[in-house]
Design a protein around this motif. Structure first.
Motif, PDB file in Angstrom:
ATOM      1  N   GLU A  17      59.760  17.160  23.920  1.00 24.40           N
ATOM      2  CA  GLU A  17      60.617  16.500  24.902  1.00 24.40           C
ATOM      3  C   GLU A  17      62.061  16.589  24.412  1.00 24.40           C
ATOM      4  N   SER A  25      64.220  13.978  30.932  1.00 23.67           N
ATOM      5  CA  SER A  25      64.138  14.892  29.794  1.00 23.67           C
ATOM      6  C   SER A  25      63.667  16.251  30.287  1.00 23.67           C
ATOM      7  N   PHE A  27      61.177  19.504  29.138  1.00 23.27           N
ATOM      8  CA  PHE A  27      59.983  19.664  28.321  1.00 23.27           C
ATOM      9  C   PHE A  27      59.661  21.132  28.106  1.00 23.27           C
ATOM     10  N   ARG A 116      55.789  15.222  21.990  1.00 27.16           N
ATOM     11  CA  ARG A 116      55.344  14.278  23.011  1.00 27.16           C
ATOM     12  C   ARG A 116      54.028  14.758  23.629  1.00 27.16           C
ATOM     13  N   GLU A 154      58.104  19.349  32.840  1.00 28.58           N
ATOM     14  CA  GLU A 154      57.036  18.505  32.294  1.00 28.58           C
ATOM     15  C   GLU A 154      55.688  18.897  32.903  1.00 28.58           C
TER      16      GLU A 154
END
Length: 190
Positions: A17, A25, A27, A116, A154
């Motif tokens: 992250e 954020s 990723f 993460r 993400e």
């Protein structure tokens, strides 16, 4: 998404992250090293001319803050707010038709990051060398439709690691915005 201890040693297949602001954020998946340089596979936009939003807008209303933040993220971090697809001249909002999975040096993607692997307790990670790495290698350079709500970086990182698309940061936005939007729709103010 607090940072905690930043920049631990990642292992191939870890989700990284890269915080961009207070709410959002970027990723990617740690790919490993090539010639001693650590690399990250991540979904990124390309081929857009974009107008950037003003990033210093202040407001006290939580819904307005989240909306401004989402627009800021789209414009500055993702490059899709009011963008124009370079080849097709299409007006875009929250989408980038010319996106791709890229392999970039870790330092180029971001200096600060956190490992993460947020779904390990719920979904077993797929084997990196037999599943994840070949999938990444196959996806490199392919056109992928980026969508802030349904297929962002993400989503792509969790798809690589777990085989499912999930974006916790977008789910947090939904929790805040959807009830407010529902109320506005019911009052016919939106």
């Amino acid at each position: 998404m607090g940072l905690g201890s930043s920049c631990p040693k990642p292992f191939p297949g870890d989700i990284l992250e890269f915080p961009r602001n207070k709410y959002f954020s970027h990723f990617g998946v740690y790919y490993g090293e090539r010639d001693g340089v650590p690399y990250v596979a991540h979904l990124t936009c390309r081929g857009l001319y974009r107008m950037r939003a003003h990033t210093h807008i202040h407001t006290h209303n939580m819904l307005q803050q989240l909306t401004v933040c989402l627009c800021w993220y789209l414009c500055v971090c993702v490059g899709t707010c009011f963008g124009v697809d370079a080849e097709n001249k299409l007006l875009l909002f929250g989408r980038a038709l010319k996106s791709e999975v890229k392999l970039d040096p870790l330092d180029l993607v971001g200096k600060k990051y956190k490992v993460r692997n947020m779904l390990d307790d719920v979904h077993p990670p797929r084997d990196y060398y037999s599943v994840v790495k070949p999938v990444i290698d196959d996806m490199l350079g392919r056109d992928v439709t980026f969508d802030i709500l349904f297929h962002n970086s993400e989503h792509q990182a969790t798809l690589f690691r777990y085989g499912i698309k999930k974006s916790i940061q977008i789910e947090k936005v939904y929790v805040r915005i959807v009830p407010t939007w529902k109320e506005l729709f019911e009052k016919k103010k939106l």
